[in-house]
Write a protein that holds these residues in place. Structure first.
Motif, mmCIF file in Angstrom:
data_model
loop_
_atom_site.group_PDB
_atom_site.id
_atom_site.type_symbol
_atom_site.label_atom_id
_atom_site.label_comp_id
_atom_site.label_asym_id
_atom_site.label_seq_id
_atom_site.Cartn_x
_atom_site.Cartn_y
_atom_site.Cartn_z
ATOM 1 N N PHE A 292 -19.726 65.900 -44.691
ATOM 2 C CA PHE A 292 -18.383 66.482 -44.601
ATOM 3 C C PHE A 292 -17.429 65.317 -44.433
ATOM 4 O O PHE A 292 -17.598 64.488 -43.543
ATOM 5 C CB PHE A 292 -18.249 67.439 -43.416
ATOM 6 C CG PHE A 292 -16.830 67.879 -43.200
ATOM 7 C CD1 PHE A 292 -16.232 68.793 -44.043
ATOM 8 C CD2 PHE A 292 -16.072 67.322 -42.179
ATOM 9 C CE1 PHE A 292 -14.908 69.167 -43.872
ATOM 10 C CE2 PHE A 292 -14.755 67.697 -41.987
ATOM 11 C CZ PHE A 292 -14.171 68.622 -42.840
ATOM 12 N N SER A 293 -16.426 65.253 -45.301
ATOM 13 C CA SER A 293 -15.500 64.128 -45.322
ATOM 14 C C SER A 293 -14.097 64.613 -44.964
ATOM 15 O O SER A 293 -13.611 65.595 -45.537
ATOM 16 C CB SER A 293 -15.505 63.524 -46.737
ATOM 17 O OG SER A 293 -14.549 62.506 -46.839
ATOM 18 N N HIS A 294 -13.448 63.935 -44.041
ATOM 19 C CA HIS A 294 -12.058 64.243 -43.668
ATOM 20 C C HIS A 294 -11.239 62.977 -43.849
ATOM 21 O O HIS A 294 -11.512 61.954 -43.217
ATOM 22 C CB HIS A 294 -11.968 64.725 -42.224
ATOM 23 C CG HIS A 294 -10.573 65.094 -41.839
ATOM 24 N ND1 HIS A 294 -9.925 64.512 -40.802
ATOM 25 C CD2 HIS A 294 -9.706 65.975 -42.376
ATOM 26 C CE1 HIS A 294 -8.699 65.022 -40.700
ATOM 27 N NE2 HIS A 294 -8.552 65.910 -41.660
ATOM 28 N N ARG A 295 -10.249 63.046 -44.753
ATOM 29 C CA ARG A 295 -9.444 61.871 -45.072
ATOM 30 C C ARG A 295 -7.992 62.108 -44.711
ATOM 31 O O ARG A 295 -7.432 63.164 -44.979
ATOM 32 C CB ARG A 295 -9.547 61.569 -46.570
ATOM 33 C CG ARG A 295 -8.744 60.336 -46.965
ATOM 34 C CD ARG A 295 -8.914 60.002 -48.430
ATOM 35 N NE ARG A 295 -8.326 61.036 -49.249
ATOM 36 C CZ ARG A 295 -8.745 61.368 -50.457
ATOM 37 N NH1 ARG A 295 -9.795 60.763 -50.975
ATOM 38 N NH2 ARG A 295 -8.149 62.302 -51.143
ATOM 39 N N ASP B 39 -3.619 65.234 -45.501
ATOM 40 C CA ASP B 39 -5.030 65.343 -45.170
ATOM 41 C C ASP B 39 -5.793 65.910 -46.357
ATOM 42 O O ASP B 39 -5.260 66.684 -47.143
ATOM 43 C CB ASP B 39 -5.242 66.277 -43.974
ATOM 44 C CG ASP B 39 -4.808 65.656 -42.664
ATOM 45 O OD1 ASP B 39 -4.788 64.419 -42.573
ATOM 46 O OD2 ASP B 39 -4.501 66.410 -41.725
ATOM 47 N N LYS C 186 -10.007 67.301 -47.291
ATOM 48 C CA LYS C 186 -11.358 67.599 -46.812
ATOM 49 C C LYS C 186 -12.256 67.788 -48.017
ATOM 50 O O LYS C 186 -11.850 68.401 -49.001
ATOM 51 C CB LYS C 186 -11.355 68.848 -45.939
ATOM 52 C CG LYS C 186 -10.532 68.670 -44.685
ATOM 53 C CD LYS C 186 -10.473 69.932 -43.872
ATOM 54 C CE LYS C 186 -9.577 69.690 -42.656
ATOM 55 N NZ LYS C 186 -9.331 70.897 -41.913
ATOM 56 N N SER C 187 -13.481 67.271 -47.918
ATOM 57 C CA SER C 187 -14.422 67.371 -49.025
ATOM 58 C C SER C 187 -15.831 67.532 -48.489
ATOM 59 O O SER C 187 -16.144 67.094 -47.387
ATOM 60 C CB SER C 187 -14.415 66.103 -49.886
ATOM 61 O OG SER C 187 -13.173 65.857 -50.448
ATOM 62 N N ASN C 188 -16.652 68.134 -49.316
ATOM 63 C CA ASN C 188 -18.088 68.101 -49.116
ATOM 64 C C ASN C 188 -18.623 67.119 -50.136
ATOM 65 O O ASN C 188 -18.316 67.226 -51.332
ATOM 66 C CB ASN C 188 -18.708 69.484 -49.319
ATOM 67 C CG ASN C 188 -18.304 70.431 -48.215
ATOM 68 O OD1 ASN C 188 -18.397 70.092 -47.043
ATOM 69 N ND2 ASN C 188 -17.836 71.603 -48.577
ATOM 70 N N GLY D 14 -13.604 69.336 -52.898
ATOM 71 C CA GLY D 14 -12.674 69.262 -51.788
ATOM 72 C C GLY D 14 -11.296 69.782 -52.115
ATOM 73 O O GLY D 14 -11.028 70.251 -53.218
ATOM 74 N N THR E 293 -11.007 57.593 -43.613
ATOM 75 C CA THR E 293 -11.907 58.721 -43.838
ATOM 76 C C THR E 293 -13.068 58.638 -42.865
ATOM 77 O O THR E 293 -13.647 57.569 -42.671
ATOM 78 C CB THR E 293 -12.459 58.697 -45.281
ATOM 79 O OG1 THR E 293 -11.374 58.647 -46.201
ATOM 80 C CG2 THR E 293 -13.314 59.914 -45.575
ATOM 81 N N GLU F 299 -16.811 60.510 -42.242
ATOM 82 C CA GLU F 299 -17.791 61.343 -42.938
ATOM 83 C C GLU F 299 -18.955 61.617 -42.000
ATOM 84 O O GLU F 299 -19.533 60.689 -41.432
ATOM 85 C CB GLU F 299 -18.271 60.644 -44.212
ATOM 86 C CG GLU F 299 -17.129 60.446 -45.189
ATOM 87 C CD GLU F 299 -17.447 59.548 -46.353
ATOM 88 O OE1 GLU F 299 -16.752 59.690 -47.374
ATOM 89 O OE2 GLU F 299 -18.350 58.699 -46.255
#
Length: 191
Positions: free
Chosen positions: A15-18, A30, A32-34, A71, A165, A167
């Motif tokens: 799980f990525s939060h940038r 912001d 968000k990605s998988n 994302g 980011t 992760e």
């Protein structure tokens, strides 16, 4: 840690939060990605195909990875999905640096080769020059299940963006014992 161990440690679901800051507009956003990162052996057909595309002898590749993402960004409702293949080609005289071959990704319109360096601090630095911009990205592991990234994107003419980011590993492939040991050895040497 070498580039192959770094790729091995990166394999799995994340799980990525940038958070990105657009310096010219003085705005943050912001995303968000998988992410799914799959290791590809040096002799995998996709690794050989990408090497041939760049006119690099496939025997020189140390490893590859397929990165897929799904994302959203704060500023739009559109889903951002895609995948790319990465291949590391170490320099003959210094295996801690080399070329990083890349298929088209999210931001690229054509395949791009960049440079990588594995630092003595176990961080991976990627530098990529595009037609109208350049990117520098630094990736490191805070633990085997927490990866961090910082990047700076510079456009010729002044526009730039900086992002941070984090992760978090969400499952899938667990890092190999060899990759985990490389991380643990590197962590002990920092103390």
């Amino acid at each position: 840690m070498n580039i192959q161990e770094f790729f091995e440690l990166s394999a799995g679901k994340w799980f990525s939060h940038r958070t990105s800051h657009h310096l010219a507009f003085k705005q943050s956003e912001d995303g968000k990605s998988n992410l799914t990162i799959e290791m590809l052996a040096a002799d995998h057909p996709e690794v050989a195909k990408l090497c041939q595309q760049y006119e690099v002898d496939p025997a020189l590749a140390s490893c590859g990875a397929r990165v897929s993402w799904d994302g959203t960004m704060e500023w739009d409702e559109e889903k951002h999905t895609g995948s790319t293949v990465l291949v590391s080609v170490p320099d003959a005289d210094n295996p801690n640096q080399g070329k990083l071959l890349r298929e088209m990704g999210y931001a690229e319109k054509t395949p791009v080769a960049g440079r990588y360096t594995m630092g003595s601090d176990q961080a991976l630095t990627l530098i990529t020059e595009y037609e109208t911009m350049s990117s520098e990205e630094r990736l490191w592991f805070a633990s085997p299940n927490l990866r961090m990234r910082v990047s700076v994107l510079k456009r010729f003419g002044g526009f730039s963006m900086a992002s941070f980011t984090s992760e978090i590993r969400m499952g899938g492939v667990q890092p190999s014992a060899k990759a985990t040991e490389a991380f643990n050895s590197a962590s002990k040497s920092k103390i």
